[in-house]
Structure formats: structure tokens, C-alpha cells
Write a protein that holds these residues in place. Structure first.
Motif, PDB file in Angstrom:
ATOM      1  N   LEU A  45       0.832  -1.209   0.000  1.00  0.00           N
ATOM      2  CA  LEU A  45       0.000   0.000   0.000  1.00  0.00           C
ATOM      3  C   LEU A  45       0.864   1.255   0.000  1.00  0.00           C
ATOM      4  CD1 LEU A  45      -2.793  -1.121   2.495  1.00  0.00           C
ATOM      5  CD2 LEU A  45      -2.872  -1.102   0.000  1.00  0.00           C
ATOM      6  N   ASP A  46       2.011   1.208   0.674  1.00  0.00           N
ATOM      7  CA  ASP A  46       2.939   2.343   0.648  1.00  0.00           C
ATOM      8  C   ASP A  46       3.524   2.527  -0.752  1.00  0.00           C
ATOM      9  OD1 ASP A  46       2.541   2.776   3.353  1.00  0.00           O
ATOM     10  OD2 ASP A  46       4.353   1.691   3.972  1.00  0.00           O
ATOM     11  N   GLY A  47       3.629   1.432  -1.480  1.00  0.00           N
ATOM     12  CA  GLY A  47       4.261   1.476  -2.802  1.00  0.00           C
ATOM     13  C   GLY A  47       3.292   1.604  -3.964  1.00  0.00           C
ATOM     14  N   LEU A  48       2.073   2.059  -3.707  1.00  0.00           N
ATOM     15  CA  LEU A  48       1.077   2.170  -4.791  1.00  0.00           C
ATOM     16  C   LEU A  48       1.527   3.082  -5.938  1.00  0.00           C
ATOM     17  CD1 LEU A  48      -2.264   2.127  -2.772  1.00  0.00           C
ATOM     18  CD2 LEU A  48      -1.549   0.477  -4.514  1.00  0.00           C
ATOM     19  N   PRO A  49       2.208   4.198  -5.692  1.00  0.00           N
ATOM     20  CA  PRO A  49       2.681   4.997  -6.834  1.00  0.00           C
ATOM     21  C   PRO A  49       3.604   4.210  -7.759  1.00  0.00           C
ATOM     22  CG  PRO A  49       2.746   6.298  -4.825  1.00  0.00           C
ATOM     23  CD  PRO A  49       2.456   4.885  -4.399  1.00  0.00           C
ATOM     24  N   ALA A  50       4.499   3.422  -7.174  1.00  0.00           N
ATOM     25  CA  ALA A  50       5.407   2.612  -7.995  1.00  0.00           C
ATOM     26  C   ALA A  50       4.643   1.524  -8.743  1.00  0.00           C
ATOM     27  CB  ALA A  50       6.487   1.988  -7.111  1.00  0.00           C
ATOM     28  N   GLN A  51       3.627   0.928  -8.085  1.00  0.00           N
ATOM     29  CA  GLN A  51       2.798  -0.058  -8.767  1.00  0.00           C
ATOM     30  C   GLN A  51       2.082   0.579  -9.953  1.00  0.00           C
ATOM     31  OE1 GLN A  51       0.388  -3.046  -6.667  1.00  0.00           O
ATOM     32  NE2 GLN A  51       0.952  -2.050  -4.741  1.00  0.00           N
ATOM     33  N   SER A  52       1.616   1.810  -9.784  1.00  0.00           N
ATOM     34  CA  SER A  52       0.921   2.515 -10.862  1.00  0.00           C
ATOM     35  C   SER A  52       1.831   2.653 -12.078  1.00  0.00           C
ATOM     36  CB  SER A  52       0.470   3.904 -10.392  1.00  0.00           C
ATOM     37  OG  SER A  52      -0.319   3.839  -9.231  1.00  0.00           O
ATOM     38  N   ARG A  53       3.050   3.056 -11.837  1.00  0.00           N
ATOM     39  CA  ARG A  53       3.997   3.220 -12.944  1.00  0.00           C
ATOM     40  C   ARG A  53       4.332   1.880 -13.591  1.00  0.00           C
ATOM     41  NH1 ARG A  53       5.947   6.905  -9.074  1.00  0.00           N
ATOM     42  NH2 ARG A  53       7.490   5.406  -8.304  1.00  0.00           N
ATOM     43  N   MET A  54       4.479   0.857 -12.783  1.00  0.00           N
ATOM     44  CA  MET A  54       4.858  -0.458 -13.299  1.00  0.00           C
ATOM     45  C   MET A  54       3.800  -1.018 -14.238  1.00  0.00           C
ATOM     46  SD  MET A  54       6.034  -3.830 -11.124  1.00  0.00           S
ATOM     47  CE  MET A  54       4.539  -3.880 -10.142  1.00  0.00           C
ATOM     48  N   PHE A  55       2.518  -0.805 -13.891  1.00  0.00           N
ATOM     49  CA  PHE A  55       1.437  -1.372 -14.688  1.00  0.00           C
ATOM     50  C   PHE A  55       0.856  -0.382 -15.695  1.00  0.00           C
ATOM     51  CE2 PHE A  55       1.190  -4.104 -10.828  1.00  0.00           C
ATOM     52  CZ  PHE A  55       1.435  -5.322 -11.459  1.00  0.00           C
ATOM     53  N   GLY A  56       1.383   0.853 -15.708  1.00  0.00           N
ATOM     54  CA  GLY A  56       0.899   1.835 -16.655  1.00  0.00           C
ATOM     55  C   GLY A  56      -0.515   2.290 -16.377  1.00  0.00           C
ATOM     56  N   LEU A  57      -0.910   2.270 -15.094  1.00  0.00           N
ATOM     57  CA  LEU A  57      -2.255   2.685 -14.713  1.00  0.00           C
ATOM     58  C   LEU A  57      -2.225   4.071 -14.076  1.00  0.00           C
ATOM     59  CD1 LEU A  57      -3.556  -0.687 -13.214  1.00  0.00           C
ATOM     60  CD2 LEU A  57      -3.997   0.238 -15.488  1.00  0.00           C
ATOM     61  N   THR A  58      -3.399   4.630 -13.860  1.00  0.00           N
ATOM     62  CA  THR A  58      -3.514   5.954 -13.266  1.00  0.00           C
ATOM     63  C   THR A  58      -2.808   6.003 -11.916  1.00  0.00           C
ATOM     64  OG1 THR A  58      -5.652   6.260 -14.360  1.00  0.00           O
ATOM     65  CG2 THR A  58      -5.144   7.731 -12.527  1.00  0.00           C
ATOM     66  N   GLU A  59      -2.085   7.103 -11.687  1.00  0.00           N
ATOM     67  CA  GLU A  59      -1.334   7.251 -10.444  1.00  0.00           C
ATOM     68  C   GLU A  59      -2.237   7.063  -9.226  1.00  0.00           C
ATOM     69  OE1 GLU A  59       2.182   8.388  -8.111  1.00  0.00           O
ATOM     70  OE2 GLU A  59       1.924   7.796 -10.199  1.00  0.00           O
ATOM     71  N   CYS A  60      -1.790   6.236  -8.298  1.00  0.00           N
ATOM     72  CA  CYS A  60      -2.541   5.955  -7.075  1.00  0.00           C
ATOM     73  C   CYS A  60      -1.661   6.299  -5.887  1.00  0.00           C
ATOM     74  CB  CYS A  60      -2.950   4.484  -7.027  1.00  0.00           C
ATOM     75  SG  CYS A  60      -4.025   4.054  -5.642  1.00  0.00           S
ATOM     76  N   ALA A  61      -2.158   7.160  -5.016  1.00  0.00           N
ATOM     77  CA  ALA A  61      -1.385   7.598  -3.852  1.00  0.00           C
ATOM     78  C   ALA A  61      -1.269   6.482  -2.824  1.00  0.00           C
ATOM     79  CB  ALA A  61      -2.061   8.815  -3.215  1.00  0.00           C
ATOM     80  N   PRO A  62      -0.242   6.534  -1.962  1.00  0.00           N
ATOM     81  CA  PRO A  62      -0.136   5.559  -0.876  1.00  0.00           C
ATOM     82  C   PRO A  62      -1.411   5.546  -0.045  1.00  0.00           C
ATOM     83  CG  PRO A  62       1.875   6.846  -1.038  1.00  0.00           C
ATOM     84  CD  PRO A  62       0.878   7.496  -1.954  1.00  0.00           C
ATOM     85  N   LEU A  63      -1.709   4.398   0.535  1.00  0.00           N
ATOM     86  CA  LEU A  63      -2.969   4.197   1.236  1.00  0.00           C
ATOM     87  C   LEU A  63      -2.721   3.548   2.596  1.00  0.00           C
ATOM     88  CD1 LEU A  63      -6.127   3.895   1.287  1.00  0.00           C
ATOM     89  CD2 LEU A  63      -5.806   1.732   0.090  1.00  0.00           C
ATOM     90  N   THR A  64      -3.356   4.085   3.609  1.00  0.00           N
ATOM     91  CA  THR A  64      -3.346   3.460   4.934  1.00  0.00           C
ATOM     92  C   THR A  64      -4.783   3.177   5.327  1.00  0.00           C
ATOM     93  OG1 THR A  64      -1.358   4.671   5.615  1.00  0.00           O
ATOM     94  CG2 THR A  64      -2.696   3.681   7.355  1.00  0.00           C
ATOM     95  N   PRO A  65      -5.144   1.924   5.548  1.00  0.00           N
ATOM     96  CA  PRO A  65      -6.533   1.620   5.898  1.00  0.00           C
ATOM     97  C   PRO A  65      -6.915   2.183   7.259  1.00  0.00           C
ATOM     98  CG  PRO A  65      -5.174  -0.332   6.135  1.00  0.00           C
ATOM     99  CD  PRO A  65      -4.315   0.706   5.482  1.00  0.00           C
ATOM    100  N   THR A  66      -8.198   2.344   7.457  1.00  0.00           N
ATOM    101  CA  THR A  66      -8.714   2.781   8.750  1.00  0.00           C
ATOM    102  C   THR A  66      -8.468   1.713   9.811  1.00  0.00           C
ATOM    103  OG1 THR A  66     -10.494   3.840   7.490  1.00  0.00           O
ATOM    104  CG2 THR A  66     -10.768   3.725   9.881  1.00  0.00           C
ATOM    105  N   ARG A  67      -8.558   0.464   9.385  1.00  0.00           N
ATOM    106  CA  ARG A  67      -8.411  -0.661  10.305  1.00  0.00           C
ATOM    107  C   ARG A  67      -7.690  -1.802   9.605  1.00  0.00           C
ATOM    108  NH1 ARG A  67     -13.518  -4.536  11.914  1.00  0.00           N
ATOM    109  NH2 ARG A  67     -12.350  -6.227  12.905  1.00  0.00           N
ATOM    110  N   TRP A  68      -6.598  -2.261  10.191  1.00  0.00           N
ATOM    111  CA  TRP A  68      -5.931  -3.470   9.705  1.00  0.00           C
ATOM    112  C   TRP A  68      -6.681  -4.688  10.247  1.00  0.00           C
ATOM    113  CZ3 TRP A  68      -2.326  -2.753   6.106  1.00  0.00           C
ATOM    114  CH2 TRP A  68      -1.573  -1.587   6.105  1.00  0.00           C
ATOM    115  N   LEU A  69      -6.531  -5.818   9.579  1.00  0.00           N
ATOM    116  CA  LEU A  69      -7.202  -7.041  10.016  1.00  0.00           C
ATOM    117  C   LEU A  69      -6.197  -8.114  10.409  1.00  0.00           C
ATOM    118  CD1 LEU A  69     -10.043  -7.249   7.347  1.00  0.00           C
ATOM    119  CD2 LEU A  69     -10.286  -6.683   9.767  1.00  0.00           C
TER     120      LEU A  69
END
Length: 210
Positions: A87-111
Motif C-alpha cells: 500500500l505504501d508502494g502504490l505509486p510505484a505499482q501505478s507506474r509499473m502497470f501503466g495505470l492511473t497514479e494511485c497515492a499511498p494508502l493506509t486503511p482505517t483498520r488493519w485485520l
């Protein structure tokens, strides 16, 4: 528990709307992208979104999560904290897959293993099923005999384990020791492709059959 699958992104990822028939309270599971398409499906089903549920941290499963959480003013729940690096690396994932830039994400609650999530009058049990990613979780409605398994197991296949911190043996162990004991009659919605049952996969899936 009622459901509707909404395929999204170039990866045909199965975003799922899950809702309680009695209360119309709903969860959006793994909104990988195409937020507007998901919003239209929610409106057509006439349901009230109360939460976003994530099985794991890959972009094609979380890409629209923050946008939808902001739109509906609801919490993001899951996955297990072992997927924080994804989730911290979502910007890098966006670039890798050529998809729209996605900001890092922290969930409200981990499981964690053994947690539960309530959708209206329905209780979803949480299993931690690492292998595809280290923090992958699965949601099970034991009453309706329905499971949301993300990319752990598919109709005729299993999730990839060649991503960072993937572990093929852990994946197979998760399926055999956590999912199969739930019962052959469990119907599951996978992250991609058609639905199946655990019984069908136990008999015929070449990766995990008896």
C-alpha cells in the motif's frame, strides 16, 4: 448475503458489492479501479455503502479504494498489516502497470486472523491467508456459505507467488489448511475469473487437488 460482481480495470478484477438483504447495508470489496462504474452499480442496487474491504494490497484490487471511501465517507478495512509495503508502494505499482497514479494508502483498520467484519446483520469471518502477498486476507460468510478469496485461489488455479514476499508453499498451505476445512459447499468469489466452490477445486484444481 447478496452480491454483485463488477469487473474493473484492464485486469478484469472482480470488485464485489456485498450487502445484507435485511438492512441494505453494503461493503465494496476490492475496488481496483473505475470508481464511477462502481458508483453506478451501487446506485442500481439501491444499497447503502458502509465500508470498503480489501483482501490485499495490489493496485488492481485497491486502486479506487480511497476515492470511494472519500465519496461515501466510510472506512477502509483490511488487509493484514504485512501488506503495508504494498500500500505504501502504490505509486510505484501505478507506474509499473501503466495505470492511473494511485497515492499511498493506509486503511482505517488493519485485520488479523480471527477478526470479524459486520455488514448489516451479516458477520464476515476473517482468515489470514498469506502466499500471494504476505498480508492477504479472506472474508467468509459462514451462514450464506460464501467466501471472498481475492487472489488466493481461482477456478482452476491459484494466485501468483512471484511478487515481492510471495511464497508459493505458504499459499498452498493457506488453501489446504484454512480454506478447504471450511467445507466443500463454500462458494467463492475470486479476484479474477469465474466463481467456483471449494469442493470443485479440491477435486479438480491441479495445484491443490486431493
Amino acid at each position: 448475503m447478496k452480491y454483485q460482481i463488477v469487473p474493473v480495470t484492464a485486469f478484469s478484477q472482480n470488485c464485489t458489492l456485498l450487502w445484507c438483504e435485511e438492512t441494505r447495508d453494503a461493503a465494496i470489496v476490492d475496488p481496483g479501479g473505475e470508481a464511477e462504474k462502481i458508483k453506478r452499480a451501487v446506485a442500481q442496487c439501491d444499497i447503502n455503502v458502509s465500508q470498503i474491504l480489501l483482501t490485499h494490497g495490489h493496485l488492481d484490487h485497491v486502486g479506487a479504494a480511497q476515492q470511494l471511501a472519500d465519496h461515501y465517507q466510510v472506512p477502509i478495512i483490511g488487509p493484514h498489516p504485512a501488506d503495508a509495503f504494498w500500500l505504501d508502494g502504490l505509486p510505484a505499482q501505478s507506474r509499473m502497470f501503466g495505470l492511473t497514479e494511485c497515492a499511498p494508502l493506509t486503511p482505517t483498520r488493519w485485520l488479523q486472523e480471527g477478526d470479524s467484519v459486520t455488514v448489516g446483520n451479516t458477520v464476515l469471518s476473517v482468515l489470514h491467508c498469506p502466499g500471494h502477498t504476505p498480508g492477504h486476507v479472506v472474508f467468509i460468510d459462514k451462514v450464506s456459505r460464501l467466501a471472498q478469496v481475492g487472489d488466493v485461489i481461482f477456478n482452476g488455479g491459484v494466485g501468483r507467488s512471484d511478487f515481492p514476499q510471495g511464497d508459493h508453499q505458504a499459499l498452498i498451505t493457506s488453501i489446504r489448511t484454512k480454506l478447504f476445512p471450511l467445507g466443500d459447499d463454500i462458494t467463492f468469489i475470486p479476484g479474477h475469473g469465474p466463481m467456483s466452490t471449494l469442493g470443485q477445486e479440491r477435486k479438480t484444481n491441479p495445484f491443490v487437488h486431493d
